[in-house]
Design a protein around this motif. Structure first.
Motif, PDB file in Angstrom:
ATOM      1  N   GLN A 162       0.837  -1.213   0.000  1.00  0.00           N
ATOM      2  CA  GLN A 162       0.000   0.000   0.000  1.00  0.00           C
ATOM      3  C   GLN A 162       0.865   1.253   0.000  1.00  0.00           C
ATOM      4  N   GLN A 163       1.871   1.288   0.856  1.00  0.00           N
ATOM      5  CA  GLN A 163       2.723   2.471   0.949  1.00  0.00           C
ATOM      6  C   GLN A 163       3.477   2.690  -0.356  1.00  0.00           C
ATOM      7  N   PHE A 164       3.923   1.618  -0.985  1.00  0.00           N
ATOM      8  CA  PHE A 164       4.613   1.750  -2.263  1.00  0.00           C
ATOM      9  C   PHE A 164       3.693   2.377  -3.311  1.00  0.00           C
ATOM     10  N   VAL A 165       2.459   1.909  -3.365  1.00  0.00           N
ATOM     11  CA  VAL A 165       1.482   2.429  -4.334  1.00  0.00           C
ATOM     12  C   VAL A 165       1.209   3.911  -4.056  1.00  0.00           C
ATOM     13  N   ILE A 166       1.068   4.277  -2.795  1.00  0.00           N
ATOM     14  CA  ILE A 166       0.853   5.686  -2.420  1.00  0.00           C
ATOM     15  C   ILE A 166       2.048   6.527  -2.868  1.00  0.00           C
ATOM     16  N   ASP A 167       3.247   6.073  -2.529  1.00  0.00           N
ATOM     17  CA  ASP A 167       4.473   6.807  -2.865  1.00  0.00           C
ATOM     18  C   ASP A 167       4.686   6.913  -4.382  1.00  0.00           C
ATOM     19  N   SER A 168       4.100   5.992  -5.125  1.00  0.00           N
ATOM     20  CA  SER A 168       4.259   5.969  -6.585  1.00  0.00           C
ATOM     21  C   SER A 168       3.248   6.852  -7.305  1.00  0.00           C
ATOM     22  N   GLY A 169       2.334   7.462  -6.566  1.00  0.00           N
ATOM     23  CA  GLY A 169       1.417   8.422  -7.175  1.00  0.00           C
ATOM     24  C   GLY A 169       0.064   7.885  -7.599  1.00  0.00           C
ATOM     25  N   VAL A 170      -0.441   6.898  -6.890  1.00  0.00           N
ATOM     26  CA  VAL A 170      -1.775   6.378  -7.218  1.00  0.00           C
ATOM     27  C   VAL A 170      -2.835   7.469  -7.027  1.00  0.00           C
ATOM     28  N   LYS A 171      -3.800   7.498  -7.920  1.00  0.00           N
ATOM     29  CA  LYS A 171      -4.894   8.465  -7.814  1.00  0.00           C
ATOM     30  C   LYS A 171      -6.053   7.873  -7.011  1.00  0.00           C
ATOM     31  N   GLN A 172      -6.475   6.667  -7.367  1.00  0.00           N
ATOM     32  CA  GLN A 172      -7.583   5.997  -6.691  1.00  0.00           C
ATOM     33  C   GLN A 172      -7.395   4.490  -6.756  1.00  0.00           C
ATOM     34  N   VAL A 173      -7.938   3.825  -5.747  1.00  0.00           N
ATOM     35  CA  VAL A 173      -7.947   2.366  -5.693  1.00  0.00           C
ATOM     36  C   VAL A 173      -9.384   1.916  -5.461  1.00  0.00           C
ATOM     37  N   ALA A 174      -9.824   0.974  -6.274  1.00  0.00           N
ATOM     38  CA  ALA A 174     -11.143   0.357  -6.073  1.00  0.00           C
ATOM     39  C   ALA A 174     -10.908  -1.076  -5.624  1.00  0.00           C
ATOM     40  N   ASN A 175     -11.408  -1.402  -4.443  1.00  0.00           N
ATOM     41  CA  ASN A 175     -11.271  -2.746  -3.892  1.00  0.00           C
ATOM     42  C   ASN A 175     -12.582  -3.494  -4.058  1.00  0.00           C
ATOM     43  N   VAL A 176     -12.543  -4.631  -4.739  1.00  0.00           N
ATOM     44  CA  VAL A 176     -13.713  -5.505  -4.789  1.00  0.00           C
ATOM     45  C   VAL A 176     -13.514  -6.496  -3.650  1.00  0.00           C
ATOM     46  N   MET A 177     -14.382  -6.379  -2.668  1.00  0.00           N
ATOM     47  CA  MET A 177     -14.172  -7.038  -1.386  1.00  0.00           C
ATOM     48  C   MET A 177     -14.427  -8.542  -1.422  1.00  0.00           C
ATOM     49  N   PRO A 178     -13.750  -9.259  -0.511  1.00  0.00           N
ATOM     50  CA  PRO A 178     -13.921 -10.712  -0.445  1.00  0.00           C
ATOM     51  C   PRO A 178     -15.309 -11.092   0.052  1.00  0.00           C
ATOM     52  N   THR A 179     -15.751 -12.256  -0.382  1.00  0.00           N
ATOM     53  CA  THR A 179     -17.022 -12.773   0.115  1.00  0.00           C
ATOM     54  C   THR A 179     -16.839 -13.383   1.503  1.00  0.00           C
ATOM     55  N   ASP A 180     -15.623 -13.816   1.836  1.00  0.00           N
ATOM     56  CA  ASP A 180     -15.307 -14.353   3.158  1.00  0.00           C
ATOM     57  C   ASP A 180     -15.376 -13.213   4.184  1.00  0.00           C
ATOM     58  N   LYS A 181     -16.259 -13.361   5.165  1.00  0.00           N
ATOM     59  CA  LYS A 181     -16.515 -12.274   6.122  1.00  0.00           C
ATOM     60  C   LYS A 181     -15.294 -11.921   6.972  1.00  0.00           C
ATOM     61  N   ILE A 182     -14.534 -12.923   7.386  1.00  0.00           N
ATOM     62  CA  ILE A 182     -13.352 -12.653   8.209  1.00  0.00           C
ATOM     63  C   ILE A 182     -12.300 -11.922   7.377  1.00  0.00           C
ATOM     64  N   ALA A 183     -12.105 -12.331   6.128  1.00  0.00           N
ATOM     65  CA  ALA A 183     -11.155 -11.644   5.247  1.00  0.00           C
ATOM     66  C   ALA A 183     -11.605 -10.199   5.025  1.00  0.00           C
ATOM     67  N   HIS A 184     -12.896 -10.001   4.920  1.00  0.00           N
ATOM     68  CA  HIS A 184     -13.464  -8.659   4.745  1.00  0.00           C
ATOM     69  C   HIS A 184     -13.087  -7.779   5.939  1.00  0.00           C
ATOM     70  N   LEU A 185     -13.247  -8.296   7.133  1.00  0.00           N
ATOM     71  CA  LEU A 185     -12.885  -7.558   8.349  1.00  0.00           C
ATOM     72  C   LEU A 185     -11.376  -7.299   8.406  1.00  0.00           C
ATOM     73  N   GLN A 186     -10.596  -8.298   8.022  1.00  0.00           N
ATOM     74  CA  GLN A 186      -9.138  -8.156   8.040  1.00  0.00           C
ATOM     75  C   GLN A 186      -8.706  -7.019   7.113  1.00  0.00           C
ATOM     76  N   LEU A 187      -9.271  -6.982   5.932  1.00  0.00           N
ATOM     77  CA  LEU A 187      -8.916  -5.924   4.985  1.00  0.00           C
ATOM     78  C   LEU A 187      -9.303  -4.556   5.511  1.00  0.00           C
ATOM     79  N   ASN A 188     -10.472  -4.455   6.096  1.00  0.00           N
ATOM     80  CA  ASN A 188     -10.896  -3.174   6.656  1.00  0.00           C
ATOM     81  C   ASN A 188      -9.933  -2.691   7.727  1.00  0.00           C
ATOM     82  N   SER A 189      -9.325  -3.614   8.458  1.00  0.00           N
ATOM     83  CA  SER A 189      -8.428  -3.224   9.538  1.00  0.00           C
ATOM     84  C   SER A 189      -7.167  -2.549   9.023  1.00  0.00           C
TER      85      SER A 189
END
Length: 124
Positions: free
Chosen positions: A66-93
């Motif tokens: 994530q930090q590399f992408v930010i430092d490289s000048g990303v404009k926007q990121v669209a995340n298509v979230m996992p169907t697995d509920k625990i993975a969904h929570l992990q990503l949000n964290s």
């Protein structure tokens, strides 16, 4: 990872379960290579629909990417979230406290449409 130069977009897919850092040891190198094919203000569409919860030790790797992408000048990121509920929570964290400019979606079509709108010139 796939780069669409015309859209100035990186498509990143996480499939299933990453057991440990060794399983994805080239992740940061792959990000560097993909970003080298983009221009400033590139976008990223991350498909995590089939992702399963990763061990905590991999959070550090996700944050470094994530930090590399930010430092490289990303404009926007669209995340298509996992169907697995625990993975969904992990990503949000580890996205909620990040400086990453992102938005979460339930479908690839919604994410793609939103990113395409971000790339349109503004009249402001």
């Amino acid at each position: 990872m796939i780069v669409d130069k015309a859209k100035n977009r990186v498509y990143f897919t996480i499939l299933g379960y990453w057991k440990n850092k060794t399983a994805v040891e080239s992740l940061l190198k792959d990000w560097k290579k993909a970003v080298s094919f983009t221009q400033p203000n590139f976008t990223v569409l991350t498909d995590m629909r089939t992702m399963i919860t990763h061990p905590q030790e991999l959070n550090e790797l996700h944050l470094a990417a994530q930090q590399f992408v930010i430092d490289s000048g990303v404009k926007q990121v669209a995340n298509v979230m996992p169907t697995d509920k625990i993975a969904h929570l992990q990503l949000n964290s580890f996205t909620s406290n990040s400086e990453l400019p992102y938005r979460n979606f339930d479908s690839m079509d919604e994410a793609e449409t939103w990113l395409n709108q971000q790339n349109k010139p503004s009249l402001n």
